[in-house]
Design a protein around this motif. Structure first.
Motif, PDB file in Angstrom:
ATOM      1  N   CYS A 240      32.840  28.667  26.376  1.00 46.81           N
ATOM      2  CA  CYS A 240      32.127  27.516  26.928  1.00 46.81           C
ATOM      3  C   CYS A 240      32.998  26.665  27.848  1.00 46.81           C
ATOM      4  N   LEU A 241      34.307  26.879  27.827  1.00 53.01           N
ATOM      5  CA  LEU A 241      35.187  26.075  28.678  1.00 53.01           C
ATOM      6  C   LEU A 241      34.927  26.366  30.154  1.00 53.01           C
ATOM      7  N   PRO A 242      35.106  25.370  31.018  1.00 53.41           N
ATOM      8  CA  PRO A 242      35.081  25.653  32.454  1.00 53.41           C
ATOM      9  C   PRO A 242      36.160  26.685  32.794  1.00 53.41           C
ATOM     10  N   ALA A 243      35.920  27.469  33.825  1.00 53.06           N
ATOM     11  CA  ALA A 243      36.863  28.531  34.183  1.00 53.06           C
ATOM     12  C   ALA A 243      38.263  27.993  34.431  1.00 53.06           C
ATOM     13  N   TRP A 244      38.361  26.829  35.088  1.00 52.06           N
ATOM     14  CA  TRP A 244      39.683  26.276  35.389  1.00 52.06           C
ATOM     15  C   TRP A 244      40.424  25.858  34.136  1.00 52.06           C
ATOM     16  N   ALA A 245      39.700  25.455  33.093  1.00 44.67           N
ATOM     17  CA  ALA A 245      40.344  25.078  31.841  1.00 44.67           C
ATOM     18  C   ALA A 245      40.874  26.313  31.116  1.00 44.67           C
ATOM     19  N   ARG A 246      40.123  27.391  31.165  1.00 48.88           N
ATOM     20  CA  ARG A 246      40.599  28.633  30.547  1.00 48.88           C
ATOM     21  C   ARG A 246      41.835  29.147  31.261  1.00 48.88           C
ATOM     22  N   GLU A 247      41.844  29.011  32.574  1.00 46.91           N
ATOM     23  CA  GLU A 247      43.017  29.445  33.336  1.00 46.91           C
ATOM     24  C   GLU A 247      44.251  28.627  32.952  1.00 46.91           C
ATOM     25  N   ALA A 248      44.049  27.329  32.695  1.00 49.55           N
ATOM     26  CA  ALA A 248      45.184  26.487  32.308  1.00 49.55           C
ATOM     27  C   ALA A 248      45.802  26.958  31.005  1.00 49.55           C
ATOM     28  N   PHE A 249      44.967  27.447  30.093  1.00 48.64           N
ATOM     29  CA  PHE A 249      45.462  27.971  28.821  1.00 48.64           C
ATOM     30  C   PHE A 249      45.848  29.452  28.903  1.00 48.64           C
ATOM     31  N   GLU A 250      45.660  30.033  30.090  1.00 45.08           N
ATOM     32  CA  GLU A 250      45.902  31.467  30.282  1.00 45.08           C
ATOM     33  C   GLU A 250      45.029  32.290  29.337  1.00 45.08           C
ATOM     34  N   LEU A 251      43.761  31.886  29.254  1.00 40.00           N
ATOM     35  CA  LEU A 251      42.765  32.607  28.467  1.00 40.00           C
ATOM     36  C   LEU A 251      41.790  33.245  29.450  1.00 40.00           C
ATOM     37  N   PRO A 252      41.987  34.517  29.778  1.00 41.37           N
ATOM     38  CA  PRO A 252      41.170  35.132  30.824  1.00 41.37           C
ATOM     39  C   PRO A 252      39.714  35.277  30.405  1.00 41.37           C
ATOM     40  N   GLY A 253      38.841  35.181  31.384  1.00 37.33           N
ATOM     41  CA  GLY A 253      37.430  35.406  31.135  1.00 37.33           C
ATOM     42  C   GLY A 253      37.083  36.874  31.266  1.00 37.33           C
ATOM     43  N   LEU A 254      36.295  37.379  30.334  1.00 35.90           N
ATOM     44  CA  LEU A 254      35.850  38.774  30.358  1.00 35.90           C
ATOM     45  C   LEU A 254      34.325  38.773  30.321  1.00 35.90           C
ATOM     46  N   PRO A 255      33.689  38.640  31.480  1.00 35.41           N
ATOM     47  CA  PRO A 255      32.232  38.433  31.521  1.00 35.41           C
ATOM     48  C   PRO A 255      31.430  39.493  30.769  1.00 35.41           C
ATOM     49  N   VAL A 256      31.797  40.763  30.921  1.00 33.30           N
ATOM     50  CA  VAL A 256      31.024  41.823  30.259  1.00 33.30           C
ATOM     51  C   VAL A 256      31.135  41.696  28.748  1.00 33.30           C
ATOM     52  N   VAL A 257      32.357  41.493  28.263  1.00 34.05           N
ATOM     53  CA  VAL A 257      32.567  41.354  26.823  1.00 34.05           C
ATOM     54  C   VAL A 257      31.837  40.115  26.299  1.00 34.05           C
ATOM     55  N   GLU A 258      31.898  39.030  27.054  1.00 31.48           N
ATOM     56  CA  GLU A 258      31.227  37.811  26.612  1.00 31.48           C
ATOM     57  C   GLU A 258      29.717  37.999  26.549  1.00 31.48           C
ATOM     58  N   ASP A 259      29.155  38.651  27.565  1.00 35.24           N
ATOM     59  CA  ASP A 259      27.704  38.841  27.592  1.00 35.24           C
ATOM     60  C   ASP A 259      27.225  39.789  26.490  1.00 35.24           C
ATOM     61  N   LEU A 260      28.004  40.841  26.230  1.00 37.99           N
ATOM     62  CA  LEU A 260      27.567  41.866  25.284  1.00 37.99           C
ATOM     63  C   LEU A 260      27.971  41.589  23.844  1.00 37.99           C
ATOM     64  N   ALA A 261      29.034  40.794  23.634  1.00 36.80           N
ATOM     65  CA  ALA A 261      29.533  40.601  22.275  1.00 36.80           C
ATOM     66  C   ALA A 261      29.686  39.137  21.888  1.00 36.80           C
ATOM     67  N   VAL A 262      30.392  38.360  22.709  1.00 40.50           N
ATOM     68  CA  VAL A 262      30.732  37.001  22.292  1.00 40.50           C
ATOM     69  C   VAL A 262      29.485  36.121  22.162  1.00 40.50           C
ATOM     70  N   ARG A 263      28.670  36.078  23.206  1.00 42.09           N
ATOM     71  CA  ARG A 263      27.490  35.197  23.152  1.00 42.09           C
ATOM     72  C   ARG A 263      26.492  35.628  22.081  1.00 42.09           C
ATOM     73  N   PRO A 264      26.203  36.925  21.928  1.00 42.15           N
ATOM     74  CA  PRO A 264      25.310  37.308  20.821  1.00 42.15           C
ATOM     75  C   PRO A 264      25.840  36.882  19.457  1.00 42.15           C
ATOM     76  N   VAL A 265      27.157  36.988  19.256  1.00 41.46           N
ATOM     77  CA  VAL A 265      27.744  36.531  17.997  1.00 41.46           C
ATOM     78  C   VAL A 265      27.548  35.029  17.848  1.00 41.46           C
ATOM     79  N   GLY A 266      27.722  34.290  18.937  1.00 39.24           N
ATOM     80  CA  GLY A 266      27.511  32.845  18.887  1.00 39.24           C
ATOM     81  C   GLY A 266      26.091  32.488  18.503  1.00 39.24           C
ATOM     82  N   ARG A 267      25.131  33.222  19.037  1.00 41.59           N
ATOM     83  CA  ARG A 267      23.735  32.944  18.696  1.00 41.59           C
ATOM     84  C   ARG A 267      23.447  33.264  17.236  1.00 41.59           C
ATOM     85  N   VAL A 268      24.025  34.349  16.731  1.00 45.31           N
ATOM     86  CA  VAL A 268      23.829  34.710  15.326  1.00 45.31           C
ATOM     87  C   VAL A 268      24.454  33.658  14.411  1.00 45.31           C
TER      88      VAL A 268
END
Length: 284
Positions: A240-268
Motif C-alpha cells: 500500500c505504500l507509495p512507490a517512492w516510499a518503497r524505494e526509500a526502504f529498498e523494498l522493490p515492487g513486484l506487480p505480478v506477485v502482488e496482483d496474484l498473491a499479495v492482494r488476494p491474501v490481504g482480502r482473505v
C-alpha cells in the motif's frame, strides 16, 4: 464449534488492539449520550471501523518513519519497542474516541495528546532539533496516516467508498488534525497528494526508520503461531505504500506477485478479521 472459534479469535484480536480495558472503553465510547464530532453517516466512521485498518496501520507506521525528525521523536520518546502493544492500544483508543465518542470525550483525548506532544523535545544524531508539537511535523504524521488508511480502505474495505466520499474522509480527518494543532490540513485527496509530495525532499530512510521496518516486517511482537498471518498483513502494508516510499526502504515492487498473491491474501485476511470481530447476532 465455528461460533466458539469466532469468539476466541475475535476476543484475542480485540484484546490486542484495545487492551485489557477494551470492553469498558468501548461501552463508554458508544453508549455515552451526547453530540459527536462525526455523524453516523460520515465516511470517517466507515474507514476507521473497517478491518482494512490492520493493513493501513502498518503502512502508516512505515511511511511516517521516513521523516527523520518525526522518527527521532518516536524512537526517543514513544517506547514502541518496549511496549508495542501498549502503543497500539493507545493509538487505537484515540482513533475510536475521536471518531465515535462524544465531543467532550474527543476533546479530552486531543487535549491529553497535545499535552504529551508539548513535552517531547530533543535532537537527532545530526544535531537537528525537534518538537512533537511543531505543526509541520504534526501535518506530516497526519497526512501519512490519512493517506495510508485511505489506500488500505480503497483496496480492502468491505464497502469501498466513491471518490466524493473519500474526499469527505480526508475532510473529516482534518477536523481531528486541526484540534491536534495542524494548521490548514488537507481537505481532499488532491490536496493530500500535494502535501505528501511537498514533504518528499525532507524524507529519507534513516537507520532508525530502517530499524522500525525490520521490527514491523521481520521481528513483529506476535506469537509464533500468528506470524504467518501477520506476514500477510505486513506484505499488504508494504504494497500500500507509495512507490517512492518503497524505494526509500529498498523494498522493490513486484506487480505480478502482488496482483496474484499479495492482494488476494490481504482480502482473505481482512475478511477473516471482519468475520471474527463482528458483533454476535442479537436474538429476535
Amino acid at each position: 464449534m465455528l461460533t466458539e472459534l469466532r469468539e476466541h479469535v475475535g476476543k484475542f484480536l480485540f484484546e490486542r488492539v484495545a487492551g485489557p480495558d477494551g470492553p469498558a472503553t468501548r461501552a463508554r465510547i458508544h453508549d455515552t449520550p451526547g453530540p459527536r464530532w462525526f455523524a453516523p453517516d460520515r465516511p470517517i466512521r466507515a474507514v476507521h471501523g473497517d478491518a482494512s485498518m490492520f493493513i493501513g496501520g502498518i503502512s502508516a507506521l512505515l511511511l511516517q518513519s521516513l521523516h527523520p525528525l518525526a522518527m527521532a521523536a518516536v524512537a526517543a520518546h514513544s517506547g514502541f519497542r518496549g511496549d508495542p502493544w501498549g502503543r497500539l492500544q493507545r493509538t487505537s483508543t484515540f482513533l475510536a474516541v475521536t471518531t465515535y465518542g462524544t465531543a467532550d470525550d474527543a476533546q479530552r483525548a486531543v487535549d491529553h495528546v497535545r499535552g504529551i506532544h508539548e513535552r517531547i523535545r530533543g535532537s537527532t544524531a545530526e544535531g537537528l532539533t525537534y518538537h512533537a508539537a511543531d505543526p509541520h511535523l504534526l501535518e506530516w504524521v497526519h497526512a501519512a496516516e490519512t493517506d495510508s488508511f485511505l489506500r488500505a480502505h480503497q483496496r480492502y474495505g468491505a464497502r469501498p467508498l466513491d471518490d466524493a466520499d473519500y474526499d469527505a474522509y480526508v475532510a473529516d480527518t482534518a477536523r481531528v488534525a486541526e484540534a491536534l494543532g495542524v494548521i490548514d490540513p488537507p481537505r481532499d485527496r488532491h490536496d493530500l497528494s500535494e502535501r505528501l509530495s511537498a514533504y518528499r525532499p525532507e524524507l529519507r530512510a534513516t537507520p532508525e526508520a530502517r530499524a522500525v521496518a525490520r521490527f514491523l516486517l521481520l521481528q513483529p511482537p506476535v506469537p509464533l503461531v500468528a506470524r504467518p498471518l501477520y506476514a500477510g498483513l505486513a506484505a499488504n502494508g508494504v504494497a500500500c505504500l507509495p512507490a517512492w516510499a518503497r524505494e526509500a526502504f529498498e523494498l522493490p515492487g513486484l506487480p505480478v506477485v502482488e496482483d496474484l498473491a499479495v492482494r488476494p491474501v490481504g482480502r482473505v485476511l481482512t475478511g477473516a478479521i471482519r468475520w471474527a470481530m463482528a458483533p454476535p447476532p442479537t436474538s429476535p
